[in-house]
Design a protein around this motif. Structure first.
Motif, PDB file in Angstrom:
ATOM      1  N   SER A 137      22.164  -6.430 -61.855  1.00 42.98           N
ATOM      2  CA  SER A 137      22.078  -7.783 -62.537  1.00 42.98           C
ATOM      3  C   SER A 137      23.142  -7.771 -63.771  1.00 42.98           C
ATOM      4  N   GLY A 138      23.673  -6.702 -64.045  1.00 38.91           N
ATOM      5  CA  GLY A 138      24.736  -6.670 -64.935  1.00 38.91           C
ATOM      6  C   GLY A 138      26.130  -7.776 -64.877  1.00 38.91           C
ATOM      7  N   ASP A 139      26.605  -8.145 -66.050  1.00 38.15           N
ATOM      8  CA  ASP A 139      27.643  -9.078 -66.001  1.00 38.15           C
ATOM      9  C   ASP A 139      28.959  -8.640 -65.834  1.00 38.15           C
ATOM     10  N   THR A 140      29.411  -7.162 -65.998  1.00 42.37           N
ATOM     11  CA  THR A 140      30.433  -6.499 -66.058  1.00 42.37           C
ATOM     12  C   THR A 140      30.611  -5.762 -64.480  1.00 42.37           C
ATOM     13  N   PRO A 141      31.530  -6.167 -63.604  1.00 38.70           N
ATOM     14  CA  PRO A 141      31.636  -5.543 -62.352  1.00 38.70           C
ATOM     15  C   PRO A 141      31.921  -3.660 -62.601  1.00 38.70           C
ATOM     16  N   GLU A 142      32.798  -3.669 -63.394  1.00 39.58           N
ATOM     17  CA  GLU A 142      33.162  -2.152 -63.554  1.00 39.58           C
ATOM     18  C   GLU A 142      31.982  -1.440 -64.208  1.00 39.58           C
ATOM     19  N   LEU A 143      31.112  -2.167 -65.020  1.00 43.83           N
ATOM     20  CA  LEU A 143      29.876  -1.289 -65.541  1.00 43.83           C
ATOM     21  C   LEU A 143      28.803  -1.245 -64.503  1.00 43.83           C
ATOM     22  N   ARG A 144      28.644  -2.231 -63.693  1.00 45.93           N
ATOM     23  CA  ARG A 144      27.898  -2.269 -62.586  1.00 45.93           C
ATOM     24  C   ARG A 144      28.021  -0.995 -61.562  1.00 45.93           C
ATOM     25  N   GLN A 145      29.334  -0.795 -61.261  1.00 45.16           N
ATOM     26  CA  GLN A 145      29.727   0.311 -60.667  1.00 45.16           C
ATOM     27  C   GLN A 145      29.245   1.793 -61.105  1.00 45.16           C
ATOM     28  N   ALA A 146      29.579   1.830 -62.459  1.00 41.19           N
ATOM     29  CA  ALA A 146      29.059   3.100 -63.181  1.00 41.19           C
ATOM     30  C   ALA A 146      27.597   3.261 -63.145  1.00 41.19           C
ATOM     31  N   ALA A 147      26.986   1.895 -63.459  1.00 42.34           N
ATOM     32  CA  ALA A 147      25.407   2.003 -63.480  1.00 42.34           C
ATOM     33  C   ALA A 147      24.834   2.517 -62.234  1.00 42.34           C
ATOM     34  N   ASP A 148      25.391   2.018 -60.961  1.00 47.96           N
ATOM     35  CA  ASP A 148      25.071   2.171 -59.848  1.00 47.96           C
ATOM     36  C   ASP A 148      25.165   3.643 -59.180  1.00 47.96           C
ATOM     37  N   ALA A 149      26.439   4.368 -59.823  1.00 50.56           N
ATOM     38  CA  ALA A 149      26.661   5.685 -59.600  1.00 50.56           C
ATOM     39  C   ALA A 149      25.683   6.546 -60.358  1.00 50.56           C
ATOM     40  N   ALA A 150      25.204   6.181 -61.462  1.00 56.71           N
ATOM     41  CA  ALA A 150      24.148   6.948 -62.211  1.00 56.71           C
ATOM     42  C   ALA A 150      22.782   6.961 -61.646  1.00 56.71           C
ATOM     43  N   VAL A 151      22.515   5.881 -60.760  1.00 61.18           N
ATOM     44  CA  VAL A 151      21.156   5.754 -60.330  1.00 61.18           C
ATOM     45  C   VAL A 151      20.805   7.261 -59.400  1.00 61.18           C
ATOM     46  N   PRO A 152      21.611   7.619 -58.572  1.00 66.29           N
ATOM     47  CA  PRO A 152      21.291   8.787 -57.926  1.00 66.29           C
ATOM     48  C   PRO A 152      21.103  10.133 -58.753  1.00 66.29           C
ATOM     49  N   ILE A 153      22.005  10.037 -59.663  1.00 66.04           N
ATOM     50  CA  ILE A 153      21.939  11.096 -60.382  1.00 66.04           C
ATOM     51  C   ILE A 153      20.690  11.264 -61.355  1.00 66.04           C
ATOM     52  N   ILE A 154      20.333  10.274 -61.931  1.00 65.64           N
ATOM     53  CA  ILE A 154      19.030  10.087 -62.675  1.00 65.64           C
ATOM     54  C   ILE A 154      17.711  10.523 -61.582  1.00 65.64           C
ATOM     55  N   ARG A 155      17.895  10.026 -60.352  1.00 63.93           N
ATOM     56  CA  ARG A 155      16.826  10.282 -59.244  1.00 63.93           C
ATOM     57  C   ARG A 155      16.727  11.761 -59.068  1.00 63.93           C
ATOM     58  N   GLN A 156      17.869  12.455 -58.935  1.00 59.02           N
ATOM     59  CA  GLN A 156      17.992  13.803 -58.941  1.00 59.02           C
ATOM     60  C   GLN A 156      17.222  14.693 -59.942  1.00 59.02           C
ATOM     61  N   HIS A 157      17.361  13.884 -60.920  1.00 53.46           N
ATOM     62  CA  HIS A 157      16.792  14.634 -62.202  1.00 53.46           C
ATOM     63  C   HIS A 157      15.167  14.571 -62.059  1.00 53.46           C
ATOM     64  N   ILE A 158      14.949  13.252 -62.004  1.00 54.15           N
ATOM     65  CA  ILE A 158      13.370  13.000 -61.822  1.00 54.15           C
ATOM     66  C   ILE A 158      12.839  13.954 -60.741  1.00 54.15           C
ATOM     67  N   GLN A 159      13.557  13.976 -59.555  1.00 57.53           N
ATOM     68  CA  GLN A 159      13.155  15.006 -58.551  1.00 57.53           C
ATOM     69  C   GLN A 159      12.921  16.539 -58.995  1.00 57.53           C
ATOM     70  N   ALA A 160      13.855  17.068 -59.746  1.00 60.88           N
ATOM     71  CA  ALA A 160      13.809  18.479 -60.629  1.00 60.88           C
ATOM     72  C   ALA A 160      12.694  18.134 -61.435  1.00 60.88           C
ATOM     73  N   LEU A 161      12.287  17.338 -62.337  1.00 67.10           N
ATOM     74  CA  LEU A 161      11.067  17.405 -63.009  1.00 67.10           C
ATOM     75  C   LEU A 161       9.974  17.528 -62.368  1.00 67.10           C
ATOM     76  N   GLN A 162      10.085  16.716 -61.096  1.00 67.47           N
ATOM     77  CA  GLN A 162       8.666  16.966 -60.414  1.00 67.47           C
ATOM     78  C   GLN A 162       8.417  18.372 -59.739  1.00 67.47           C
ATOM     79  N   GLN A 163       9.496  18.990 -59.714  1.00 67.75           N
ATOM     80  CA  GLN A 163       9.445  20.329 -58.892  1.00 67.75           C
ATOM     81  C   GLN A 163       9.162  21.352 -60.008  1.00 67.75           C
ATOM     82  N   MET A 164       9.273  21.123 -61.287  1.00 69.21           N
ATOM     83  CA  MET A 164       9.213  22.066 -62.149  1.00 69.21           C
ATOM     84  C   MET A 164       7.686  22.201 -62.720  1.00 69.21           C
TER      85      MET A 164
END
Length: 153
Positions: A126-153
Protein backbone atom coordinates in the motif's frame (compact mmCIF):
# COMPACT_ATOMS: atom_id res chain seq x y z
CA UNK A 1 12.15 -4.84 36.69
CA UNK A 2 9.41 -5.56 34.15
CA UNK A 3 10.89 -7.02 30.98
CA UNK A 4 7.68 -6.61 29.00
CA UNK A 5 7.75 -3.63 26.71
CA UNK A 6 4.61 -2.15 25.16
CA UNK A 7 4.55 -2.66 21.40
CA UNK A 8 4.24 0.43 19.20
CA UNK A 9 0.78 1.32 17.97
CA UNK A 10 -0.33 0.19 14.52
CA UNK A 11 0.31 3.71 13.23
CA UNK A 12 3.94 3.50 14.35
CA UNK A 13 4.61 0.25 12.57
CA UNK A 14 2.48 0.34 9.40
CA UNK A 15 2.84 3.69 7.63
CA UNK A 16 1.93 3.89 3.94
CA UNK A 17 3.58 7.23 3.12
CA UNK A 18 7.26 7.40 2.25
CA UNK A 19 8.89 9.42 5.02
CA UNK A 20 7.14 7.69 7.96
CA UNK A 21 7.98 4.34 6.34
CA UNK A 22 11.64 5.32 5.89
CA UNK A 23 11.84 6.42 9.54
CA UNK A 24 10.12 3.27 10.83
CA UNK A 25 12.25 0.97 8.66
CA UNK A 26 15.42 2.78 9.76
CA UNK A 27 14.45 2.50 13.42
CA UNK A 28 13.61 -1.17 13.01
CA UNK A 29 16.94 -1.94 11.37
CA UNK A 30 18.84 0.16 13.89
CA UNK A 31 17.26 -1.74 16.78
CA UNK A 32 18.13 -5.07 15.14
CA UNK A 33 21.73 -4.01 14.55
CA UNK A 34 22.33 -2.41 17.96
CA UNK A 35 20.65 -5.15 20.00
CA UNK A 36 22.57 -7.76 18.00
CA UNK A 37 25.89 -6.02 18.62
CA UNK A 38 25.04 -6.28 22.29
CA UNK A 39 24.23 -9.97 21.80
CA UNK A 40 27.67 -10.61 20.32
CA UNK A 41 29.12 -9.36 23.61
CA UNK A 42 26.67 -10.78 26.14
CA UNK A 43 24.96 -13.89 24.76
CA UNK A 44 25.78 -17.30 26.23
CA UNK A 45 24.50 -19.37 23.33
CA UNK A 46 26.55 -19.78 20.15
CA UNK A 47 23.21 -20.01 18.27
CA UNK A 48 22.17 -16.61 19.62
CA UNK A 49 25.54 -15.13 18.62
CA UNK A 50 25.24 -16.61 15.09
CA UNK A 51 21.71 -15.22 14.81
CA UNK A 52 22.93 -11.83 16.04
CA UNK A 53 25.65 -11.70 13.39
CA UNK A 54 23.07 -12.55 10.73
CA UNK A 55 20.88 -9.69 12.04
CA UNK A 56 23.76 -7.23 11.76
CA UNK A 57 24.58 -8.36 8.22
CA UNK A 58 21.02 -8.56 6.91
CA UNK A 59 19.67 -5.42 8.55
CA UNK A 60 22.64 -3.41 7.33
CA UNK A 61 21.66 -4.58 3.83
CA UNK A 62 17.98 -3.68 4.27
CA UNK A 63 18.95 -0.22 5.59
CA UNK A 64 21.10 0.30 2.51
CA UNK A 65 18.29 -0.93 0.25
CA UNK A 66 15.70 1.45 1.72
CA UNK A 67 18.18 4.35 1.66
CA UNK A 68 19.04 3.70 -1.99
CA UNK A 69 15.35 3.39 -2.91
CA UNK A 70 14.52 6.63 -1.12
CA UNK A 71 17.27 8.50 -2.92
CA UNK A 72 16.15 7.01 -6.25
CA UNK A 73 12.72 8.45 -5.51
CA UNK A 74 14.26 11.87 -4.89
CA UNK A 75 13.88 11.71 -1.11
CA UNK A 76 16.47 12.41 1.56
CA UNK A 77 16.19 9.77 4.27
CA UNK A 78 16.76 11.00 7.81
CA UNK A 79 19.42 9.27 9.92
CA UNK A 80 17.91 6.24 11.69
CA UNK A 81 16.72 6.82 15.25
CA UNK A 82 15.29 4.32 17.69
CA UNK A 83 11.64 4.76 18.62
CA UNK A 84 10.96 5.15 22.32
CA UNK A 85 9.80 1.53 22.57
CA UNK A 86 12.99 0.28 20.97
CA UNK A 87 15.09 2.42 23.30
CA UNK A 88 13.31 0.83 26.28
CA UNK A 89 13.95 -2.61 24.80
CA UNK A 90 17.66 -1.82 24.53
CA UNK A 91 17.71 -0.53 28.10
CA UNK A 92 16.14 -3.78 29.31
CA UNK A 93 18.87 -5.81 27.55
CA UNK A 94 21.90 -3.78 28.66
CA UNK A 95 22.24 -5.00 32.27
CA UNK A 96 21.78 -8.67 31.34
CA UNK A 97 24.26 -11.30 30.26
CA UNK A 98 24.39 -15.05 29.68
CA UNK A 99 21.19 -17.07 29.62
CA UNK A 100 19.06 -14.20 30.97
CA UNK A 101 20.26 -12.04 28.08
CA UNK A 102 19.59 -14.84 25.58
CA UNK A 103 15.99 -15.28 26.80
CA UNK A 104 15.10 -11.59 26.63
CA UNK A 105 16.99 -10.99 23.38
CA UNK A 106 15.17 -13.81 21.56
CA UNK A 107 11.83 -12.69 23.01
CA UNK A 108 12.45 -9.13 21.82
CA UNK A 109 13.63 -10.37 18.42
CA UNK A 110 10.34 -12.22 17.92
CA UNK A 111 8.39 -9.08 18.77
CA UNK A 112 10.62 -6.83 16.64
CA UNK A 113 10.42 -9.15 13.63
CA UNK A 114 6.63 -9.44 13.85
CA UNK A 115 6.47 -5.62 13.78
CA UNK A 116 9.03 -5.41 10.95
CA UNK A 117 7.09 -7.94 8.88
CA UNK A 118 3.88 -5.93 9.32
CA UNK A 119 5.73 -2.72 8.42
CA UNK A 120 7.31 -4.00 5.23
CA UNK A 121 4.33 -6.09 4.07
CA UNK A 122 1.95 -3.18 4.51
CA UNK A 123 4.23 -0.75 2.72
CA UNK A 124 4.96 -3.19 -0.11
CA UNK A 125 1.21 -3.55 -0.69
CA UNK A 126 0.00 0.00 0.00
CA UNK A 127 2.97 2.36 -0.01
CA UNK A 128 2.92 5.57 -1.98
CA UNK A 129 6.40 5.35 -3.57
CA UNK A 130 7.18 2.58 -6.09
CA UNK A 131 10.92 2.45 -5.37
CA UNK A 132 10.25 2.04 -1.66
CA UNK A 133 7.52 -0.53 -2.29
CA UNK A 134 10.14 -2.64 -4.10
CA UNK A 135 12.59 -2.30 -1.20
CA UNK A 136 9.85 -3.22 1.27
CA UNK A 137 8.86 -6.22 -0.86
CA UNK A 138 12.50 -7.38 -0.95
CA UNK A 139 12.72 -7.11 2.86
CA UNK A 140 9.71 -9.38 3.50
CA UNK A 141 11.42 -12.74 2.68
CA UNK A 142 14.49 -11.71 4.70
CA UNK A 143 12.33 -10.99 7.73
CA UNK A 144 10.44 -14.25 7.25
CA UNK A 145 13.80 -16.06 7.21
CA UNK A 146 14.66 -14.40 10.53
CA UNK A 147 11.31 -15.40 12.05
CA UNK A 148 11.91 -18.99 10.93
CA UNK A 149 15.41 -18.94 12.45
CA UNK A 150 13.97 -17.69 15.73
CA UNK A 151 11.40 -20.48 15.75
CA UNK A 152 14.21 -23.02 15.37
CA UNK A 153 16.29 -21.61 18.22
Amino acid sequence: MDDAVQAPSAAERTPTSAMPYISAAGASDMYEIESSRLALQKAASPDVRRFAQMMIDHHTQTTNSVTTAARSAGLTPPPPRLMETQQRMMEALQPLSGEAFDRLYTQQQRQAHDMALALHQTYSESGDTPELRQAADAAVPIIRQHIQALQQM
